[in-house]
Design a protein around this motif. Structure first.
Motif, mmCIF file in Angstrom:
data_model
loop_
_atom_site.group_PDB
_atom_site.id
_atom_site.type_symbol
_atom_site.label_atom_id
_atom_site.label_comp_id
_atom_site.label_asym_id
_atom_site.label_seq_id
_atom_site.Cartn_x
_atom_site.Cartn_y
_atom_site.Cartn_z
ATOM 1 N N HIS A 36 0.792 -1.232 0.000
ATOM 2 C CA HIS A 36 0.000 0.000 0.000
ATOM 3 C C HIS A 36 0.824 1.283 0.000
ATOM 4 N N PRO A 37 2.049 1.319 0.567
ATOM 5 C CA PRO A 37 2.800 2.582 0.475
ATOM 6 C C PRO A 37 3.106 3.003 -0.961
ATOM 7 N N ASP A 38 3.097 2.038 -1.892
ATOM 8 C CA ASP A 38 3.354 2.388 -3.287
ATOM 9 C C ASP A 38 2.221 3.229 -3.879
ATOM 10 N N SER A 39 1.058 3.239 -3.217
ATOM 11 C CA SER A 39 -0.068 4.038 -3.690
ATOM 12 C C SER A 39 -0.047 5.456 -3.140
ATOM 13 N N PHE A 40 0.850 5.740 -2.203
ATOM 14 C CA PHE A 40 0.861 7.073 -1.591
ATOM 15 C C PHE A 40 1.060 8.195 -2.608
ATOM 16 N N PRO A 41 1.933 8.045 -3.615
ATOM 17 C CA PRO A 41 2.070 9.138 -4.582
ATOM 18 C C PRO A 41 0.756 9.459 -5.296
ATOM 19 N N ALA A 42 0.011 8.436 -5.700
ATOM 20 C CA ALA A 42 -1.252 8.677 -6.396
ATOM 21 C C ALA A 42 -2.288 9.288 -5.470
ATOM 22 N N TRP A 43 -2.298 8.834 -4.218
ATOM 23 C CA TRP A 43 -3.311 9.345 -3.290
ATOM 24 C C TRP A 43 -3.006 10.781 -2.880
ATOM 25 N N THR A 44 -1.760 11.109 -2.663
ATOM 26 C CA THR A 44 -1.445 12.495 -2.319
ATOM 27 C C THR A 44 -1.630 13.403 -3.531
ATOM 28 N N ALA A 45 -1.401 12.875 -4.732
ATOM 29 C CA ALA A 45 -1.650 13.662 -5.946
ATOM 30 C C ALA A 45 -3.139 13.960 -6.095
ATOM 31 N N ALA A 46 -3.994 13.094 -5.569
ATOM 32 C CA ALA A 46 -5.441 13.291 -5.667
ATOM 33 C C ALA A 46 -5.954 14.358 -4.707
ATOM 34 N N LEU A 47 -5.076 14.839 -3.817
ATOM 35 C CA LEU A 47 -5.474 15.883 -2.875
ATOM 36 C C LEU A 47 -5.413 17.259 -3.528
ATOM 37 N N THR A 48 -6.302 18.137 -3.094
ATOM 38 C CA THR A 48 -6.198 19.536 -3.472
ATOM 39 C C THR A 48 -5.026 20.159 -2.704
ATOM 40 N N PRO A 49 -4.471 21.269 -3.165
ATOM 41 C CA PRO A 49 -3.416 21.933 -2.393
ATOM 42 C C PRO A 49 -3.891 22.249 -0.969
ATOM 43 N N GLY A 50 -3.087 21.871 0.008
ATOM 44 C CA GLY A 50 -3.480 22.041 1.403
ATOM 45 C C GLY A 50 -4.334 20.916 1.939
ATOM 46 N N GLY A 51 -4.603 19.912 1.120
ATOM 47 C CA GLY A 51 -5.405 18.769 1.554
ATOM 48 C C GLY A 51 -4.607 17.794 2.395
ATOM 49 N N THR A 52 -5.300 16.800 2.965
ATOM 50 C CA THR A 52 -4.682 15.883 3.927
ATOM 51 C C THR A 52 -4.995 14.435 3.592
ATOM 52 N N PHE A 53 -3.974 13.600 3.752
ATOM 53 C CA PHE A 53 -4.117 12.143 3.712
ATOM 54 C C PHE A 53 -3.819 11.624 5.111
ATOM 55 N N ALA A 54 -4.759 10.909 5.711
ATOM 56 C CA ALA A 54 -4.607 10.436 7.092
ATOM 57 C C ALA A 54 -5.047 8.985 7.193
ATOM 58 N N PHE A 55 -4.319 8.198 7.971
ATOM 59 C CA PHE A 55 -4.709 6.790 8.130
ATOM 60 C C PHE A 55 -4.189 6.247 9.451
ATOM 61 N N GLN A 56 -4.799 5.153 9.869
ATOM 62 C CA GLN A 56 -4.265 4.358 10.973
ATOM 63 C C GLN A 56 -4.388 2.898 10.613
ATOM 64 N N VAL A 57 -3.400 2.110 11.052
ATOM 65 C CA VAL A 57 -3.388 0.673 10.797
ATOM 66 C C VAL A 57 -3.004 -0.057 12.081
ATOM 67 N N PRO A 58 -3.485 -1.268 12.265
ATOM 68 C CA PRO A 58 -3.027 -2.063 13.407
ATOM 69 C C PRO A 58 -1.528 -2.316 13.307
ATOM 70 N N GLY A 59 -0.867 -2.261 14.450
ATOM 71 C CA GLY A 59 0.557 -2.567 14.499
ATOM 72 C C GLY A 59 0.824 -3.697 15.467
ATOM 73 N N ASN A 60 -0.120 -4.626 15.555
ATOM 74 C CA ASN A 60 -0.042 -5.682 16.576
ATOM 75 C C ASN A 60 0.200 -7.065 15.990
ATOM 76 N N PHE A 61 0.880 -7.142 14.859
ATOM 77 C CA PHE A 61 1.062 -8.442 14.218
ATOM 78 C C PHE A 61 2.030 -9.355 14.963
ATOM 79 N N ASP A 62 2.776 -8.774 15.917
ATOM 80 C CA ASP A 62 3.640 -9.610 16.754
ATOM 81 C C ASP A 62 3.009 -9.870 18.112
ATOM 82 N N ALA A 63 1.737 -9.511 18.278
ATOM 83 C CA ALA A 63 1.014 -9.776 19.525
ATOM 84 C C ALA A 63 0.583 -11.239 19.571
ATOM 85 N N PRO A 64 0.368 -11.786 20.784
ATOM 86 C CA PRO A 64 -0.035 -13.193 20.879
ATOM 87 C C PRO A 64 -1.257 -13.541 20.030
#
Length: 277
Positions: free
Chosen positions: A126-154
């Motif tokens: 998915h990071p490879d899509s960041f250029p296209a997604w930020t290009a889709a923003l208007t000037p001053g626009g925002t790209f925001a996300f959250q992802v789980p970081g618990n893949f090493d959890a029991p």
């Protein structure tokens, strides 16, 4: 909203822990700056991987006049979300549409905000899509996300180990995501900063206090365990129940029940990237 994936989703199961699941979205939203000022049109917002739409509607509370579109590739999730579609109280609108996060690339300048909540971990590369997604923003626009970081959890380690064990590997090996499904906060910051964005990246570990019998199992049935449940859907009921029984016993040891409930630590990774005005 996985890309090139056949996982089936159960909105009702997902929503069983909706209060806990919504909290990271609210925390992410609190760090999103004001959207670019527009006099000739309402703000345009995309929620990528909207699921049942229960948190998408919170965007209308923050930006009452916005035109908001929630995207997902699960027909079941979109059917559940469709009941929320229509005009919003502030004069904006809320709609839902089918799209795959692995190939979604709107035209440049389409959105003032692109937001994704607990979706990108399902999208390889998915990071490879960041250029296209930020290009889709208007000037001053925002790209925001959250992802789980618990893949090493029991919860996830035990799920993978059991799926790859001698008894289950023929049916389940390779079905589950590994720790490299998401990047570190630093890596996300570097990727987005290299695109010229002003970036705020961080991580938080939530200590969810869950109630009920086997609540961690109940939680992962709505998310991380979905690929396993999908793979076993065509098997006899006793086969599916045998896996769940083994996994349940492992989770009981890893997450013992206390007098106050079951503590379920859950790490999440956040990033907010603002495009230069």
């Amino acid at each position: 909203m996985p890309a090139a994936d056949t996982t089936t989703w159960d909105p009702r199961q997902y929503l069983r822990h909706s209060g806990h699941r919504a909290r990271p979205f609210v925390d992410l939203l609190a760090r999103v700056p004001e959207l670019p000022a527009t006099d000739d049109r309402p703000p345009r917002i995309a929620d990528l991987g909207c699921g049942p739409g229960n948190v998408t509607r919170l965007l209308a509370e923050r930006w009452p006049t916005a035109h908001i579109t929630g995207f997902d590739n699960s027909p079941d999730m979109l059917e559940r979300a469709s009941g929320l579609a229509g005009p919003t109280a502030g004069g904006g609108s809320l709609e839902f549409a089918s799209a795959d996060a692995g190939s979604w690339a709107p035209p440049a300048g389409t959105y003032d905000l692109i937001l994704s909540n607990a979706t990108l971990q399902w999208v390889p590369g998915h990071p490879d899509s960041f250029p296209a997604w930020t290009a889709a923003l208007t000037p001053g626009g925002t790209f925001a996300f959250q992802v789980p970081g618990n893949f090493d959890a029991p919860s996830h380690v035990l799920m993978r180990e059991l799926s790859e064990s001698e008894r289950w590997r023929d049916r389940l090996a390779g079905r589950l995501r590994h720790a490299d499904a998401v990047l570190s906060p630093t890596a996300y910051l570097e990727r987005l900063a290299s695109l010229g964005c002003e970036v705020d990246a961080w991580e938080t570990t939530y200590l969810h206090l869950l109630e009920g019998q086997d609540p961690v199992l109940d939680w992962v049935k709505g998310t991380g365990l979905r690929p396993v449940l999908t793979a076993l859907a065509g098997e006899p009921t006793e086969v599916r129940e045998a896996f769940l029984s083994e996994y349940r016993d492992l989770l009981r040891k890893a997450y013992p029940r206390t007098a106050h409930g079951t503590v379920f630590p859950f790490r999440r990774v956040f990033a907010v990237a603002r495009k230069p005005a």
